[in-house]
Design a protein around this motif. Sequence first.
Motif, PDB file in Angstrom:
ATOM      1  N   ARG A 128       0.812  -1.219   0.000  1.00 33.51           N
ATOM      2  CA  ARG A 128       0.000   0.000   0.000  1.00 33.51           C
ATOM      3  C   ARG A 128       0.844   1.268   0.000  1.00 33.51           C
ATOM      4  N   LEU A 129       2.028   1.207  -0.591  1.00 33.66           N
ATOM      5  CA  LEU A 129       2.915   2.370  -0.561  1.00 33.66           C
ATOM      6  C   LEU A 129       2.401   3.526  -1.413  1.00 33.66           C
ATOM      7  N   ASP A 130       1.426   3.276  -2.279  1.00 32.58           N
ATOM      8  CA  ASP A 130       0.839   4.354  -3.062  1.00 32.58           C
ATOM      9  C   ASP A 130      -0.290   5.063  -2.321  1.00 32.58           C
ATOM     10  N   GLN A 131      -0.530   4.660  -1.075  1.00 31.05           N
ATOM     11  CA  GLN A 131      -1.626   5.203  -0.289  1.00 31.05           C
ATOM     12  C   GLN A 131      -1.075   5.920   0.947  1.00 31.05           C
ATOM     13  N   PRO A 132      -1.890   6.803   1.554  1.00 29.47           N
ATOM     14  CA  PRO A 132      -1.477   7.400   2.836  1.00 29.47           C
ATOM     15  C   PRO A 132      -1.375   6.297   3.890  1.00 29.47           C
ATOM     16  N   LEU A 133      -0.313   6.288   4.629  1.00 32.72           N
ATOM     17  CA  LEU A 133      -0.123   5.300   5.697  1.00 32.72           C
ATOM     18  C   LEU A 133       0.174   6.057   6.982  1.00 32.72           C
ATOM     19  N   LYS A 134      -0.860   6.345   7.726  1.00 33.93           N
ATOM     20  CA  LYS A 134      -0.707   7.068   8.977  1.00 33.93           C
ATOM     21  C   LYS A 134      -0.413   6.086  10.103  1.00 33.93           C
ATOM     22  N   VAL A 135       0.262   6.588  11.116  1.00 36.42           N
ATOM     23  CA  VAL A 135       0.597   5.738  12.254  1.00 36.42           C
ATOM     24  C   VAL A 135      -0.668   5.158  12.876  1.00 36.42           C
ATOM     25  N   ALA A 136      -1.738   5.944  12.899  1.00 39.81           N
ATOM     26  CA  ALA A 136      -3.005   5.460  13.455  1.00 39.81           C
ATOM     27  C   ALA A 136      -3.519   4.247  12.681  1.00 39.81           C
ATOM     28  N   ASP A 137      -3.311   4.254  11.338  1.00 39.36           N
ATOM     29  CA  ASP A 137      -3.736   3.123  10.511  1.00 39.36           C
ATOM     30  C   ASP A 137      -2.916   1.873  10.826  1.00 39.36           C
ATOM     31  N   LEU A 138      -1.624   2.068  11.030  1.00 43.00           N
ATOM     32  CA  LEU A 138      -0.743   0.940  11.336  1.00 43.00           C
ATOM     33  C   LEU A 138      -1.092   0.344  12.701  1.00 43.00           C
ATOM     34  N   ALA A 139      -1.346   1.218  13.660  1.00 38.32           N
ATOM     35  CA  ALA A 139      -1.719   0.758  14.996  1.00 38.32           C
ATOM     36  C   ALA A 139      -3.025  -0.014  14.957  1.00 38.32           C
ATOM     37  N   ALA A 140      -3.984   0.490  14.174  1.00 39.45           N
ATOM     38  CA  ALA A 140      -5.273  -0.183  14.068  1.00 39.45           C
ATOM     39  C   ALA A 140      -5.112  -1.564  13.448  1.00 39.45           C
ATOM     40  N   TYR A 141      -4.253  -1.686  12.447  1.00 39.75           N
ATOM     41  CA  TYR A 141      -4.014  -2.982  11.811  1.00 39.75           C
ATOM     42  C   TYR A 141      -3.507  -4.000  12.839  1.00 39.75           C
ATOM     43  N   CYS A 142      -2.686  -3.516  13.775  1.00 42.05           N
ATOM     44  CA  CYS A 142      -2.100  -4.401  14.789  1.00 42.05           C
ATOM     45  C   CYS A 142      -2.993  -4.568  16.015  1.00 42.05           C
ATOM     46  N   GLY A 143      -4.102  -3.827  16.042  1.00 40.10           N
ATOM     47  CA  GLY A 143      -4.996  -3.920  17.193  1.00 40.10           C
ATOM     48  C   GLY A 143      -4.399  -3.320  18.453  1.00 40.10           C
ATOM     49  N   GLN A 144      -3.620  -2.263  18.296  1.00 41.58           N
ATOM     50  CA  GLN A 144      -2.970  -1.617  19.431  1.00 41.58           C
ATOM     51  C   GLN A 144      -3.335  -0.136  19.452  1.00 41.58           C
ATOM     52  N   THR A 145      -3.202   0.456  20.626  1.00 44.12           N
ATOM     53  CA  THR A 145      -3.359   1.908  20.683  1.00 44.12           C
ATOM     54  C   THR A 145      -2.171   2.539  19.970  1.00 44.12           C
ATOM     55  N   GLU A 146      -2.338   3.761  19.511  1.00 47.76           N
ATOM     56  CA  GLU A 146      -1.273   4.420  18.768  1.00 47.76           C
ATOM     57  C   GLU A 146      -0.013   4.568  19.625  1.00 47.76           C
ATOM     58  N   ARG A 147      -0.201   4.897  20.889  1.00 45.93           N
ATOM     59  CA  ARG A 147       0.955   5.085  21.777  1.00 45.93           C
ATOM     60  C   ARG A 147       1.698   3.777  22.000  1.00 45.93           C
ATOM     61  N   THR A 148       0.948   2.694  22.254  1.00 48.79           N
ATOM     62  CA  THR A 148       1.577   1.386  22.458  1.00 48.79           C
ATOM     63  C   THR A 148       2.284   0.924  21.198  1.00 48.79           C
ATOM     64  N   PHE A 149       1.645   1.135  20.047  1.00 49.82           N
ATOM     65  CA  PHE A 149       2.250   0.724  18.784  1.00 49.82           C
ATOM     66  C   PHE A 149       3.553   1.479  18.521  1.00 49.82           C
ATOM     67  N   GLN A 150       3.529   2.783  18.737  1.00 48.41           N
ATOM     68  CA  GLN A 150       4.736   3.582  18.539  1.00 48.41           C
ATOM     69  C   GLN A 150       5.898   2.999  19.331  1.00 48.41           C
ATOM     70  N   ARG A 151       5.647   2.711  20.599  1.00 48.26           N
ATOM     71  CA  ARG A 151       6.703   2.228  21.484  1.00 48.26           C
ATOM     72  C   ARG A 151       7.189   0.838  21.071  1.00 48.26           C
ATOM     73  N   ARG A 152       6.258  -0.068  20.824  1.00 51.11           N
ATOM     74  CA  ARG A 152       6.636  -1.451  20.546  1.00 51.11           C
ATOM     75  C   ARG A 152       7.264  -1.619  19.164  1.00 51.11           C
ATOM     76  N   PHE A 153       6.728  -0.928  18.172  1.00 55.45           N
ATOM     77  CA  PHE A 153       7.293  -1.053  16.827  1.00 55.45           C
ATOM     78  C   PHE A 153       8.707  -0.465  16.786  1.00 55.45           C
ATOM     79  N   SER A 154       8.903   0.672  17.428  1.00 60.33           N
ATOM     80  CA  SER A 154      10.229   1.292  17.454  1.00 60.33           C
ATOM     81  C   SER A 154      11.243   0.383  18.126  1.00 60.33           C
ATOM     82  N   ALA A 155      10.826  -0.267  19.219  1.00 58.63           N
ATOM     83  CA  ALA A 155      11.728  -1.174  19.934  1.00 58.63           C
ATOM     84  C   ALA A 155      12.044  -2.400  19.090  1.00 58.63           C
TER      85      ALA A 155
END
Length: 333
Positions: free
Chosen positions: A242-269
Amino acid sequence: MAETTINDYISPMTDTRTIYFATFPGAELLDIAGPAAVFTAANQLSGRPLYRVDVIALPSGEIDHGGGLGLTARAIADIIPGPADTLVVAGGYEAEITRAVADTDLLAGLGRIARQFGRIGSVCSGTFLLAAAGIITDQRVATHWRGAPRLAARFPGLTVDPDALYVRDGDIWTSAGVTTGIDLALAMLEADHGRALKTRVARELVVYAHRPGHQSQFSDVLDAQTRAGDRYGALIDWMQDRLDQPLKVADLAAYCGQTERTFQRRFSAASGMPPARFVETLRMKHGRDLLEAGLAVKQVAGRCGFRSEAAFRTAFRQHFGVAPGQHARMLAV
């Protein structure tokens, strides 16, 4: 039947320049074979003995490079190089290069002959040997991205570029991991005999005519994917589709079933980089691949999710250090 080694394909000749490859037990064979192919192809295509390739080691004799493959090397002490000649030091995996760096006789031998050469180079972790032998002390250098932090820590006088494919600092030429030795050799060939012959050799070997030394080793996405492992592997595949589409952090977090804050922390780690930067890096890598496939910059910008061609050009230059059009031209054979 006698074992066939690379030396059987290197024809002895009287020529202008000799390229001496310094090796050691367990050295990466491709660090030698790749660059050697560039110089021997230059002889074939020019119809002249421009280069002679020689392999040296301490001691002389058959040097095992793993997998049942070996090279017959001359003794370092037996060679008499001249100012037109080049010394290229091979690298190896961590255990092998660690043993080589601890070999005081090898370091002393390299140090003694180094001053006789007009040009000195290294491939991959061979930069460690140049530094340990005191041949380089305060230059800007390249090495394999994985070893760059160790090289900088052990030899703080060096300026280590962790991303460059190769670096030239005066008469010292150093390159990154393994296959970048071919890029280094092509750059040396161009310096010696011009762009036209370099381009013919690149075409013959079916490699890029020119990858600029400052071009990134492109290890960041691969490293991040390796770090992320199974936890975010499906997400990364989803993003790449989906690189031709907008990919917001909120969308990525939703895909993983996580809150945006939790996703930010865990994905970065897990990946080693923040999710927004990871998405940008994926877009840039995809854009580079599309440019190399021959697509126009405007098409590439759209397929990478940029709202305008100008925005893509700016992001590409910031990421790779060159404009997309220039990148495509430099890779053209």
